[in-house]
Design a protein around this motif. Sequence first.
Motif, PDB file in Angstrom:
ATOM      1  N   ALA A  13      -0.585  -3.539   2.350  1.00 20.16           N
ATOM      2  CA  ALA A  13       0.415  -4.580   2.090  1.00 20.16           C
ATOM      3  C   ALA A  13      -0.102  -5.675   1.169  1.00 20.16           C
ATOM      4  N   GLU A  14      -1.327  -5.545   0.684  1.00 22.16           N
ATOM      5  CA  GLU A  14      -1.950  -6.644  -0.041  1.00 22.16           C
ATOM      6  C   GLU A  14      -1.849  -6.507  -1.559  1.00 22.16           C
ATOM      7  N   SER A  15      -2.003  -5.291  -2.076  1.00 20.26           N
ATOM      8  CA  SER A  15      -2.080  -5.106  -3.529  1.00 20.26           C
ATOM      9  C   SER A  15      -0.691  -4.981  -4.152  1.00 20.26           C
ATOM     10  N   ARG A  16      -0.541  -5.515  -5.353  1.00 18.27           N
ATOM     11  CA  ARG A  16       0.720  -5.434  -6.073  1.00 18.27           C
ATOM     12  C   ARG A  16       0.719  -4.225  -7.004  1.00 18.27           C
ATOM     13  N   LYS A  17       1.845  -3.554  -7.060  1.00 13.10           N
ATOM     14  CA  LYS A  17       1.974  -2.393  -7.944  1.00 13.10           C
ATOM     15  C   LYS A  17       1.711  -2.784  -9.388  1.00 13.10           C
ATOM     16  N   SER A  18       2.101  -3.968  -9.771  1.00 12.82           N
ATOM     17  CA  SER A  18       1.888  -4.412 -11.148  1.00 12.82           C
ATOM     18  C   SER A  18       0.402  -4.532 -11.478  1.00 12.82           C
ATOM     19  N   ASP A  19      -0.409  -4.807 -10.460  1.00 13.91           N
ATOM     20  CA  ASP A  19      -1.858  -4.909 -10.672  1.00 13.91           C
ATOM     21  C   ASP A  19      -2.556  -3.567 -10.515  1.00 13.91           C
ATOM     22  N   VAL A  20      -1.959  -2.689  -9.707  1.00 11.31           N
ATOM     23  CA  VAL A  20      -2.584  -1.392  -9.402  1.00 11.31           C
ATOM     24  C   VAL A  20      -1.535  -0.301  -9.632  1.00 11.31           C
ATOM     25  N   PRO A  21      -1.349   0.138 -10.867  1.00  6.97           N
ATOM     26  CA  PRO A  21      -0.282   1.104 -11.171  1.00  6.97           C
ATOM     27  C   PRO A  21      -0.384   2.410 -10.396  1.00  6.97           C
ATOM     28  N   ALA A  22      -1.592   2.803  -9.982  1.00 11.37           N
ATOM     29  CA  ALA A  22      -1.764   4.067  -9.262  1.00 11.37           C
ATOM     30  C   ALA A  22      -1.378   3.976  -7.787  1.00 11.37           C
ATOM     31  N   LEU A  23      -1.051   2.786  -7.306  1.00 11.63           N
ATOM     32  CA  LEU A  23      -0.724   2.606  -5.897  1.00 11.63           C
ATOM     33  C   LEU A  23       0.596   3.318  -5.572  1.00 11.63           C
ATOM     34  N   PRO A  24       0.619   4.205  -4.552  1.00 15.55           N
ATOM     35  CA  PRO A  24       1.863   4.883  -4.196  1.00 15.55           C
ATOM     36  C   PRO A  24       2.772   3.969  -3.369  1.00 15.55           C
ATOM     37  N   VAL A  25       3.938   3.651  -3.885  1.00 14.28           N
ATOM     38  CA  VAL A  25       4.822   2.719  -3.188  1.00 14.28           C
ATOM     39  C   VAL A  25       6.215   3.289  -2.925  1.00 14.28           C
ATOM     40  N   THR A  26       6.665   4.257  -3.746  1.00 14.95           N
ATOM     41  CA  THR A  26       7.970   4.864  -3.492  1.00 14.95           C
ATOM     42  C   THR A  26       7.822   5.979  -2.469  1.00 14.95           C
ATOM     43  N   LEU A  27       8.955   6.407  -1.913  1.00  7.95           N
ATOM     44  CA  LEU A  27       8.915   7.490  -0.935  1.00  7.95           C
ATOM     45  C   LEU A  27       8.380   8.767  -1.568  1.00  7.95           C
ATOM     46  N   ASP A  28       8.778   9.054  -2.780  1.00 12.52           N
ATOM     47  CA  ASP A  28       8.288  10.253  -3.466  1.00 12.52           C
ATOM     48  C   ASP A  28       6.783  10.164  -3.697  1.00 12.52           C
ATOM     49  N   GLU A  29       6.313   8.993  -4.115  1.00  7.73           N
ATOM     50  CA  GLU A  29       4.873   8.829  -4.347  1.00  7.73           C
ATOM     51  C   GLU A  29       4.084   8.997  -3.051  1.00  7.73           C
ATOM     52  N   LEU A  30       4.597   8.451  -1.966  1.00  7.14           N
ATOM     53  CA  LEU A  30       3.918   8.587  -0.682  1.00  7.14           C
ATOM     54  C   LEU A  30       3.886  10.037  -0.224  1.00  7.14           C
ATOM     55  N   SER A  43      -6.339  14.349   7.953  1.00 11.93           N
ATOM     56  CA  SER A  43      -5.500  14.806   9.070  1.00 11.93           C
ATOM     57  C   SER A  43      -4.586  13.703   9.596  1.00 11.93           C
ATOM     58  N   ILE A  44      -4.823  12.442   9.211  1.00 10.19           N
ATOM     59  CA  ILE A  44      -3.987  11.312   9.615  1.00 10.19           C
ATOM     60  C   ILE A  44      -3.621  10.518   8.363  1.00 10.19           C
ATOM     61  N   ILE A  45      -2.377  10.047   8.307  1.00  9.59           N
ATOM     62  CA  ILE A  45      -1.991   9.126   7.248  1.00  9.59           C
ATOM     63  C   ILE A  45      -1.525   7.830   7.887  1.00  9.59           C
ATOM     64  N   HIS A  46      -2.113   6.724   7.441  1.00 10.49           N
ATOM     65  CA  HIS A  46      -1.806   5.379   7.945  1.00 10.49           C
ATOM     66  C   HIS A  46      -0.861   4.731   6.950  1.00 10.49           C
ATOM     67  N   LEU A  47       0.391   4.513   7.358  1.00  7.84           N
ATOM     68  CA  LEU A  47       1.431   4.133   6.413  1.00  7.84           C
ATOM     69  C   LEU A  47       1.831   2.660   6.481  1.00  7.84           C
ATOM     70  N   HIS A  48       1.862   2.025   5.318  1.00  9.36           N
ATOM     71  CA  HIS A  48       2.639   0.831   5.032  1.00  9.36           C
ATOM     72  C   HIS A  48       3.704   1.257   4.030  1.00  9.36           C
ATOM     73  N   ILE A  49       4.859   0.581   4.027  1.00  9.19           N
ATOM     74  CA  ILE A  49       5.893   0.942   3.076  1.00  9.19           C
ATOM     75  C   ILE A  49       6.296  -0.267   2.240  1.00  9.19           C
ATOM     76  N   ARG A  50       6.999   0.009   1.145  1.00  7.05           N
ATOM     77  CA  ARG A  50       7.435  -1.030   0.215  1.00  7.05           C
ATOM     78  C   ARG A  50       8.949  -0.917  -0.019  1.00  7.05           C
ATOM     79  N   ASP A  51       9.541  -2.017  -0.504  1.00  2.00           N
ATOM     80  CA  ASP A  51      10.964  -2.004  -0.824  1.00  2.00           C
ATOM     81  C   ASP A  51      11.170  -1.573  -2.280  1.00  2.00           C
ATOM     82  N   ASP A  52      12.388  -1.718  -2.782  1.00  2.00           N
ATOM     83  CA  ASP A  52      12.687  -1.264  -4.147  1.00  2.00           C
ATOM     84  C   ASP A  52      11.939  -2.062  -5.202  1.00  2.00           C
ATOM     85  N   ASP A  53      11.479  -3.248  -4.851  1.00  2.00           N
ATOM     86  CA  ASP A  53      10.696  -4.073  -5.770  1.00  2.00           C
ATOM     87  C   ASP A  53       9.198  -3.955  -5.514  1.00  2.00           C
TER      88      ASP A  53
END
Length: 277
Positions: A13-30, A43-53
């Motif tokens: 929840a800390e990094s901005r997509k604009s600063d880290v383009p490789a960060l997966p934030v959309t549902l497809d990217e995740l 074997s485990i995925i720890h999920l945070h999610i993002r909104d449309d922005d």
Amino acid sequence: MTGTVITVAPTGAESRKSDVPALPVTLDELTVTAKECEALGASIIHLHIRDDDARPTLDPGRLREAVAAVRSGTSLIVQLSSGGAVTDPEDARLAVLDAGPDMASCTMGTVNFGDDVFLNRWAFVVDLHTRMQERNIVPEYEIFDLGQLTTLQRLLGKHGLPAGGHVHVDLVMGVPGGMPGTAQALVACVDAIRDLPEGTTFSATGIGRSTIPVMLASLATGGHLRVGMEDTLTYAKGRPVESNMQLVARAVGFAQLAQRPPLTTGETRALLGVPQR
């Protein structure tokens, strides 16, 4: 331990997509990230999610969609963050459980988090723990400092074992305001873990430059690994992380060198008492 549980934390929840383009934030990217990391050995995925922005959110509908998408595309154990962002209110953090994950995080105390405060009152911790018991959701107890292991001992003594009956903690190391990401600090935590119920397991997360020392110390002391772009954005000095796959591949390589290869999802479920859903 004869194998290693590898958890990937791809977004945070800390990094901005604009600063880290490789960060997966959309549902497809995740979803793509989940498939790629499972293929490598996670074997485990720890999920945070993002909104449309691409801003952090605990929107219930988006959480349910994320859980369903990862389940439909992989066999990974889905672990949702109940921490969210440091500004998220307690009721929204509790509502994360409504999305029906296999696991969820449960942080054992308040900690300074850089310039912010990550608030986890005792009453909130108890509420989260007992709700997970009722819903058969397995907690991963997040430990940011040594004293929080004593808090966990108190929690279990007063309110019983978690769903599944197995205690698993994650040592989050190197956060400014928490314990340092050093081998010495990890060993101190391992000594304290011996006071928890027999069979308690732990993973370790090294933030930033502490990633590699923490991985090596965890493997050397029988622990497991959590890696991902939530925690690490630099692969080496002056070299940005290109993808979560890169971090999972390195963790898998270290685990294999330690002769503790990655556990499958089925083996991880059996170890941590996570039921099939």
